[in-house]
Design an enzyme around this catalytic site. Structure first.
Site, PDB file in Angstrom:
ATOM      1  N   ASN A 211       0.851  -1.205   0.000  1.00 22.56           N
ATOM      2  CA  ASN A 211       0.000   0.000   0.000  1.00 22.56           C
ATOM      3  C   ASN A 211       0.878   1.244   0.000  1.00 22.56           C
ATOM      4  O   ASN A 211       2.104   1.147   0.015  1.00 22.56           O
ATOM      5  CB  ASN A 211      -0.946  -0.023   1.206  1.00 22.56           C
ATOM      6  CG  ASN A 211      -0.171  -0.112   2.508  1.00 22.56           C
ATOM      7  OD1 ASN A 211       0.601   0.767   2.845  1.00 22.56           O
ATOM      8  ND2 ASN A 211      -0.343  -1.221   3.237  1.00 22.56           N
ATOM      9  N   ASP A 279      -3.677  -6.280   5.069  1.00 23.68           N
ATOM     10  CA  ASP A 279      -4.670  -7.138   5.724  1.00 23.68           C
ATOM     11  C   ASP A 279      -4.598  -8.581   5.236  1.00 23.68           C
ATOM     12  O   ASP A 279      -4.922  -9.500   5.964  1.00 23.68           O
ATOM     13  CB  ASP A 279      -6.074  -6.569   5.494  1.00 23.68           C
ATOM     14  CG  ASP A 279      -6.280  -5.286   6.285  1.00 23.68           C
ATOM     15  OD1 ASP A 279      -5.805  -5.231   7.438  1.00 23.68           O
ATOM     16  OD2 ASP A 279      -6.881  -4.324   5.755  1.00 23.68           O
ATOM     17  N   LYS A 289       9.191 -17.105 -10.662  1.00 26.46           N
ATOM     18  CA  LYS A 289       8.329 -16.047 -11.206  1.00 26.46           C
ATOM     19  C   LYS A 289       7.111 -16.670 -11.911  1.00 26.46           C
ATOM     20  O   LYS A 289       7.275 -17.579 -12.739  1.00 26.46           O
ATOM     21  CB  LYS A 289       9.146 -15.223 -12.195  1.00 26.46           C
ATOM     22  CG  LYS A 289       8.472 -13.958 -12.607  1.00 26.46           C
ATOM     23  CD  LYS A 289       9.353 -13.149 -13.547  1.00 26.46           C
ATOM     24  CE  LYS A 289       8.511 -12.163 -14.304  1.00 26.46           C
ATOM     25  NZ  LYS A 289       9.197 -11.636 -15.470  1.00 26.46           N
ATOM     26  N   PRO A 308      -2.272 -11.807  10.556  1.00 28.90           N
ATOM     27  CA  PRO A 308      -2.602 -11.577  11.968  1.00 28.90           C
ATOM     28  C   PRO A 308      -2.739 -10.083  12.232  1.00 28.90           C
ATOM     29  O   PRO A 308      -2.064  -9.274  11.580  1.00 28.90           O
ATOM     30  CB  PRO A 308      -1.407 -12.153  12.719  1.00 28.90           C
ATOM     31  CG  PRO A 308      -0.305 -12.218  11.731  1.00 28.90           C
ATOM     32  CD  PRO A 308      -0.937 -12.386  10.382  1.00 28.90           C
ATOM     33  N   ASP A 309      -3.589  -9.718  13.183  1.00 28.09           N
ATOM     34  CA  ASP A 309      -3.718  -8.314  13.589  1.00 28.09           C
ATOM     35  C   ASP A 309      -2.697  -8.087  14.706  1.00 28.09           C
ATOM     36  O   ASP A 309      -2.890  -8.550  15.842  1.00 28.09           O
ATOM     37  CB  ASP A 309      -5.148  -8.048  14.060  1.00 28.09           C
ATOM     38  CG  ASP A 309      -5.391  -6.569  14.293  1.00 28.09           C
ATOM     39  OD1 ASP A 309      -4.469  -5.886  14.809  1.00 28.09           O
ATOM     40  OD2 ASP A 309      -6.475  -6.088  13.950  1.00 28.09           O
ATOM     41  N   ILE A 310      -1.622  -7.397  14.364  1.00 21.56           N
ATOM     42  CA  ILE A 310      -0.509  -7.227  15.321  1.00 21.56           C
ATOM     43  C   ILE A 310      -0.965  -6.406  16.521  1.00 21.56           C
ATOM     44  O   ILE A 310      -0.735  -6.773  17.678  1.00 21.56           O
ATOM     45  CB  ILE A 310       0.701  -6.561  14.622  1.00 21.56           C
ATOM     46  CG1 ILE A 310       1.149  -7.428  13.428  1.00 21.56           C
ATOM     47  CG2 ILE A 310       1.846  -6.353  15.600  1.00 21.56           C
ATOM     48  CD1 ILE A 310       2.175  -6.784  12.529  1.00 21.56           C
ATOM     49  N   PHE A 328      -3.654   3.199  15.519  1.00 19.01           N
ATOM     50  CA  PHE A 328      -4.035   4.240  14.580  1.00 19.01           C
ATOM     51  C   PHE A 328      -5.235   3.752  13.791  1.00 19.01           C
ATOM     52  O   PHE A 328      -5.355   2.556  13.534  1.00 19.01           O
ATOM     53  CB  PHE A 328      -2.872   4.581  13.638  1.00 19.01           C
ATOM     54  CG  PHE A 328      -2.033   5.716  14.161  1.00 19.01           C
ATOM     55  CD1 PHE A 328      -1.270   5.547  15.308  1.00 19.01           C
ATOM     56  CD2 PHE A 328      -2.034   6.952  13.523  1.00 19.01           C
ATOM     57  CE1 PHE A 328      -0.517   6.595  15.807  1.00 19.01           C
ATOM     58  CE2 PHE A 328      -1.274   8.009  14.018  1.00 19.01           C
ATOM     59  CZ  PHE A 328      -0.522   7.833  15.161  1.00 19.01           C
ATOM     60  N   LYS A 342     -12.855   0.371  17.109  1.00 18.21           N
ATOM     61  CA  LYS A 342     -11.518  -0.214  16.967  1.00 18.21           C
ATOM     62  C   LYS A 342     -10.821  -0.303  18.330  1.00 18.21           C
ATOM     63  O   LYS A 342     -10.140  -1.275  18.629  1.00 18.21           O
ATOM     64  CB  LYS A 342     -10.694   0.654  16.007  1.00 18.21           C
ATOM     65  CG  LYS A 342      -9.870  -0.140  15.052  1.00 18.21           C
ATOM     66  CD  LYS A 342      -9.441   0.678  13.845  1.00 18.21           C
ATOM     67  CE  LYS A 342     -10.332   0.451  12.641  1.00 18.21           C
ATOM     68  NZ  LYS A 342      -9.893   1.140  11.446  1.00 18.21           N
TER      69      LYS A 342
END
Ligand code: CTP
Length: 408
Positions: A211, A279, A289, A308-310, A328, A342
């Protein structure tokens, strides 16, 4: 206030005006500056402006009866924790390298028993001259720290190395040198683990999913916490930014590597998740390749698995949970509502929420809400560096007076 003091020698050069900004930045962090202004320096900045900003007398003359009576040059050279020469002209560098002592600045440099930081600023040819190179090498051999000048257009119309580094870089260097082993400042003795930047999730050896995160906000927070004395571990995905002075950088690529690096740096007093963790990651990573099939417009399926959500794994940790866990939230609508959700879902103490529907991502500014169980604070639009400093100060405040966020 951390009670540190520098002796600032302002030499003669067009960049001398930046010493004013330096004094202001240091004062904000509780570092006082006592100033010596050389004769050449006084051609570029006035003792009045330096004195107003430093809140102290500005010393100019070696043989001044009043100055010697108030504070002799020997005492002046030893009354500070660090001596900083900014801007350090070719002349001042040459004098110091050769031990000349024919004015207040050079005498002070010879008489000091403190560490010395030289911040050079001069024309590119003067900086590249063999004599200056010799003098800089001599100073470094004598234990003086000489900062590398910036490269860019010069006041004289030429281009190259020799520009004075920006005041915030000089301030960061001063902080690092003052910190020494063990550090100082309100966060001395506290450890902070911060994630920043994007992660890269490989599809094959040459392709990845990622991203647009620049890492600016996370790096600025790491720097601000280090300035307040914290032992900062910055676990960062790939960015274009240098690891800030005084910060320990841990470079990773993927979300799984980021999670492992965060855990390896625990226990910590504060964890701040600023990274834009991908995500999902491709379910498999092709060893070679991936090849095209040559079937244009044919749909190709890509299987993804959730990372995983750290932040959540740290916020909901039973053992060794950091005292303060900050997340954040990047939202495009209903910012406060989503941030509160959140906060609860990820087990955070605070969530710093911003609206990313505009130009925040990658840009220099940020406009945030600080959401905690106690309430919500709306911070005005400010630079990412200012958001970082304000947040770092709130972290420090929280360790001394818990539950302050959201109370305003
Ligand atoms: N975060 C994390 N690990 C992940 C995803 C997010 O540590 N795998 C952290 C981020 O560093 C940030 C916070 O979680 O501190 C919020 O991330 P965000 O992407 O805004 O939230 P999501 O959990 O993805 O929720 P949603 O997409 O529903 O907004």
């Amino acid at each position: 206030m951390n009670g540190k003091r520098i002796l600032l020698i302002v030499g003669g050069g067009i960049a001398a005006y930046k010493s004013l900004e330096l004094i202001r930045l240091l004062a904000r962090d509780g570092i006082a500056a006592r100033v010596i202004l050389t004769k050449a320096g006084a051609e570029f900045v006035t003792p009045l402006s330096l004195g107003s900003l430093s809140g102290d007398k500005v010393y100019q003359e070696l043989f001044s009866l009043t100055d010697e009576a108030e504070m002799g040059h020997i005492e002046l050279s030893r009354s500070a924790d660090l001596v900083v020469v900014c801007p350090a002209t070719a002349d001042l560098i040459a004098k110091a390298a050769n031990g000349l002592a024919n004015d207040l600045a050079s005498t002070t440099l010879l008489a000091t028993d403190k560490r010395v930081l030289m911040v050079p600023a001069m024309n590119v040819r003067m900086w590249k001259h063999a004599a200056t190179k010799r003098n800089v090498a001599q100073l470094e051999a004598d234990g003086v720290t000489v900062m590398k000048p910036d490269v860019g257009p010069m006041a004289c119309g030429e281009f190259g190395a020799g520009r004075l580094p920006e005041p915030d870089r000089i301030a960061a260097q001063i902080h690092t040198m003052l910190a020494g082993p063990g550090g100082y400042g309100p966060l001395a003795g506290f450890r902070a683990v911060i994630t920043a930047g994007p992660t890269r999730e490989p599809l094959d050896p040459v392709r990845f999913i990622s991203n647009h995160s620049s890492g600016k906000q996370g790096y600025a927070i790491a720097e601000a916490l280090a300035r307040l004395g914290a032992d900062v571990r910055l676990v960062t995905g790939p960015t274009q930014l240098p690891i800030p002075d005084g910060v320990t950088g841990v470079k990773v690529e993927t979300a799984l590597e980021m999670q492992a690096a965060v855990k390896a740096n625990l226990p910590a007093d504060v964890f701040i998740g600023v990274a834009a963790v991908a995500d999902w990651r491709p379910a498999t990573r092709a060893p070679g390749k991936l090849k095209l099939k040559g079937a244009t417009e044919e749909k190709v399926a890509l299987q993804l698995v959730e990372n995983p959500d750290i932040l959540k794994s740290i916020g909901t940790r039973k053992k060794d949970r950091p005292r303060l866990v900050i997340g954040f939230a990047a939202e495009t609508s209903d910012v406060e509502k989503h941030a509160k959700a959140k906060l609860a879902r990820k087990g955070c103490d605070w969530v710093v929420a911003n609206d990313v529907s505009g130009d925040v991502m990658g840009g220099p500014d940020n406009e945030v809400l600080l959401v905690s169980k106690g309430g919500t604070e709306r911070w005005p639009r400010m630079s990412k560096a200012e958001v970082a400093l304000k947040l770092a100060e709130r972290v420090a405040q929280n360790f001394y007076e818990p539950e302050t966020a959201g109370a305003e």
